[in-house]
Design a protein around this motif. Structure first.
Motif, PDB file in Angstrom:
ATOM      1  N   GLY A  56       0.706  -1.205  -0.132  1.00 13.94           N
ATOM      2  CA  GLY A  56      -0.088   0.068  -0.038  1.00 13.94           C
ATOM      3  C   GLY A  56       0.848   1.191  -0.134  1.00 13.94           C
ATOM      4  O   GLY A  56       0.574   2.299  -0.665  1.00 13.94           O
ATOM      5  N   THR A  57       1.948   1.143   0.893  1.00 13.48           N
ATOM      6  CA  THR A  57       2.912   2.445   0.854  1.00 13.48           C
ATOM      7  C   THR A  57       3.600   2.688  -0.623  1.00 13.48           C
ATOM      8  O   THR A  57       3.558   3.806  -1.153  1.00 13.48           O
ATOM      9  CB  THR A  57       3.944   2.260   1.997  1.00 13.48           C
ATOM     10  N   ALA A  58       3.968   1.412  -1.285  1.00 12.71           N
ATOM     11  CA  ALA A  58       4.830   1.598  -2.185  1.00 12.71           C
ATOM     12  C   ALA A  58       3.587   2.234  -3.341  1.00 12.71           C
ATOM     13  O   ALA A  58       3.938   3.092  -4.243  1.00 12.71           O
ATOM     14  CB  ALA A  58       5.244   0.254  -3.020  1.00 12.71           C
ATOM     15  N   SER A  59       2.493   1.532  -3.527  1.00 11.55           N
ATOM     16  CA  SER A  59       1.575   1.679  -4.299  1.00 11.55           C
ATOM     17  C   SER A  59       1.091   3.229  -4.302  1.00 11.55           C
ATOM     18  O   SER A  59       1.020   4.082  -5.477  1.00 11.55           O
ATOM     19  CB  SER A  59       0.204   0.931  -4.388  1.00 11.55           C
ATOM     20  N   SER A  68      -2.238  12.289 -13.433  1.00 18.54           N
ATOM     21  CA  SER A  68      -3.627  11.502 -13.269  1.00 18.54           C
ATOM     22  C   SER A  68      -4.332  10.566 -14.567  1.00 18.54           C
ATOM     23  O   SER A  68      -4.893   9.868 -14.609  1.00 18.54           O
ATOM     24  CB  SER A  68      -4.507  12.635 -12.785  1.00 18.54           C
ATOM     25  N   LYS A  69      -3.682  11.331 -15.789  1.00 15.06           N
ATOM     26  CA  LYS A  69      -4.104  10.677 -16.983  1.00 15.06           C
ATOM     27  C   LYS A  69      -3.630   9.355 -17.227  1.00 15.06           C
ATOM     28  O   LYS A  69      -3.998   8.463 -17.862  1.00 15.06           O
ATOM     29  CB  LYS A  69      -3.578  11.527 -18.270  1.00 15.06           C
ATOM     30  N   ILE A  70      -2.389   9.125 -16.424  1.00 16.54           N
ATOM     31  CA  ILE A  70      -1.682   7.790 -16.543  1.00 16.54           C
ATOM     32  C   ILE A  70      -2.224   6.970 -15.348  1.00 16.54           C
ATOM     33  O   ILE A  70      -2.772   5.835 -15.456  1.00 16.54           O
ATOM     34  CB  ILE A  70      -0.481   7.846 -16.322  1.00 16.54           C
ATOM     35  N   SER A  71      -2.503   7.384 -14.129  1.00 22.91           N
ATOM     36  CA  SER A  71      -2.929   6.602 -13.082  1.00 22.91           C
ATOM     37  C   SER A  71      -4.277   6.334 -12.986  1.00 22.91           C
ATOM     38  O   SER A  71      -4.443   5.216 -12.490  1.00 22.91           O
ATOM     39  CB  SER A  71      -2.642   7.353 -11.657  1.00 22.91           C
ATOM     40  N   LYS A  72      -5.166   6.967 -13.793  1.00 23.36           N
ATOM     41  CA  LYS A  72      -6.505   6.561 -13.972  1.00 23.36           C
ATOM     42  C   LYS A  72      -6.879   5.205 -14.695  1.00 23.36           C
ATOM     43  O   LYS A  72      -7.768   4.727 -14.749  1.00 23.36           O
ATOM     44  CB  LYS A  72      -7.481   7.882 -14.307  1.00 23.36           C
ATOM     45  N   ASN A  78      -1.282  -4.577  -7.776  1.00 21.46           N
ATOM     46  CA  ASN A  78      -0.424  -4.418  -6.835  1.00 21.46           C
ATOM     47  C   ASN A  78       0.734  -3.652  -7.329  1.00 21.46           C
ATOM     48  O   ASN A  78       0.673  -3.787  -8.465  1.00 21.46           O
ATOM     49  CB  ASN A  78      -0.074  -5.861  -5.960  1.00 21.46           C
ATOM     50  N   THR A  79       1.655  -3.340  -6.653  1.00 20.53           N
ATOM     51  CA  THR A  79       2.713  -2.298  -6.929  1.00 20.53           C
ATOM     52  C   THR A  79       3.671  -3.222  -7.858  1.00 20.53           C
ATOM     53  O   THR A  79       3.863  -2.646  -8.808  1.00 20.53           O
ATOM     54  CB  THR A  79       3.448  -1.880  -5.684  1.00 20.53           C
ATOM     55  N   PHE A  80       3.744  -4.643  -7.582  1.00 18.55           N
ATOM     56  CA  PHE A  80       4.608  -5.475  -8.557  1.00 18.55           C
ATOM     57  C   PHE A  80       4.138  -5.397  -9.717  1.00 18.55           C
ATOM     58  O   PHE A  80       4.763  -5.301 -11.127  1.00 18.55           O
ATOM     59  CB  PHE A  80       4.982  -6.821  -8.020  1.00 18.55           C
ATOM     60  N   GLU A  81       2.744  -5.678 -10.125  1.00 18.90           N
ATOM     61  CA  GLU A  81       2.075  -5.582 -11.411  1.00 18.90           C
ATOM     62  C   GLU A  81       2.035  -4.086 -11.851  1.00 18.90           C
ATOM     63  O   GLU A  81       2.368  -3.877 -13.171  1.00 18.90           O
ATOM     64  CB  GLU A  81       0.776  -6.016 -10.909  1.00 18.90           C
ATOM     65  N   LEU A  82       2.002  -3.105 -10.946  1.00 17.75           N
ATOM     66  CA  LEU A  82       1.947  -1.775 -11.624  1.00 17.75           C
ATOM     67  C   LEU A  82       3.321  -1.372 -12.138  1.00 17.75           C
ATOM     68  O   LEU A  82       3.434  -0.947 -13.187  1.00 17.75           O
ATOM     69  CB  LEU A  82       1.765  -0.951 -10.321  1.00 17.75           C
ATOM     70  N   GLU A  85       3.451  -2.977 -15.413  1.00 19.02           N
ATOM     71  CA  GLU A  85       2.599  -2.450 -16.483  1.00 19.02           C
ATOM     72  C   GLU A  85       3.248  -1.135 -16.830  1.00 19.02           C
ATOM     73  O   GLU A  85       3.400  -0.976 -18.128  1.00 19.02           O
ATOM     74  CB  GLU A  85       1.328  -1.990 -15.745  1.00 19.02           C
ATOM     75  N   LEU A  86       3.907  -0.272 -16.004  1.00 17.48           N
ATOM     76  CA  LEU A  86       4.711   0.962 -16.427  1.00 17.48           C
ATOM     77  C   LEU A  86       5.818   0.420 -17.382  1.00 17.48           C
ATOM     78  O   LEU A  86       5.814   1.143 -18.409  1.00 17.48           O
ATOM     79  CB  LEU A  86       4.979   1.659 -15.228  1.00 17.48           C
ATOM     80  N   ASN A  87       6.544  -0.126 -16.946  1.00 13.25           N
ATOM     81  CA  ASN A  87       7.578  -0.777 -17.846  1.00 13.25           C
ATOM     82  C   ASN A  87       7.402  -1.252 -19.176  1.00 13.25           C
ATOM     83  O   ASN A  87       7.952  -0.717 -20.261  1.00 13.25           O
ATOM     84  CB  ASN A  87       8.500  -1.829 -17.008  1.00 13.25           C
TER      85      ASN A  87
END
Length: 155
Positions: A56-59, A68-72, A78-82, A85-87
């Protein structure tokens, strides 16, 4: 006293690799760096209490560093998947993949023996079906098409 950070937000206009380095420093400072390198879920798909708090802290930290255009549009749970996904979306390998796909599409043309255009259209549709643009603006697409026209000396 809680240590506060001022983040620069990644909005696709800057250098993703540079943003990643700043994000890693922020996660390291919060003691949450390990969540981007390994999936902390238990075998049953849940988190232990400690890992859930860490995730939760990392996310929260990473989302605070994204426009916000990216985060939405993030689909990760979870953060590992996030991080993955960004990579997948923003590394240079992704840009190279898109450039290659656009080059293939640009090089698709109707041959003289294609009387009614069906062979061309079938080829075009097969290529277009496999193109994955994710989220790309028209401006970025124009740049990609420009890059697709360069020969190997310049790429």
């Amino acid at each position: 006293m809680e240590l506060e950070f001022t983040y620069f937000k990644f909005d696709r206009s800057g250098n993703f690799t540079e943003w990643q380095q700043v994000a890693k420093m922020a996660l390291r400072a919060k003691g949450a760096i390990k969540v981007i390198n390994s999936n902390l879920r238990e075998a049953d798909g849940t988190f232990s209490d400690a890992n859930e708090k860490l995730d939760g802290t990392a996310s929260y930290t990473l989302n605070a560093m994204l426009d916000s255009k990216i985060s939405k549009n993030i689909k990760s749970e979870n953060t590992f998947e996030l991080w993955k996904e960004l990579n997948d979306k923003y590394t240079s390998a992704t840009i190279n993949r898109i450039v290659g796909q656009v080059q293939e599409l640009i090089n698709c043309h109707m041959e003289p023996d294609d009387i009614d255009g069906r062979m061309y259209w079938d080829s075009y549709c097969a290529i277009a079906r496999n193109i994955q643009f994710d989220e790309i603006t028209c401006d970025q697409l124009v740049r990609v098409i420009g890059l697709a026209g360069l020969n190997e000396k310049f790429v």
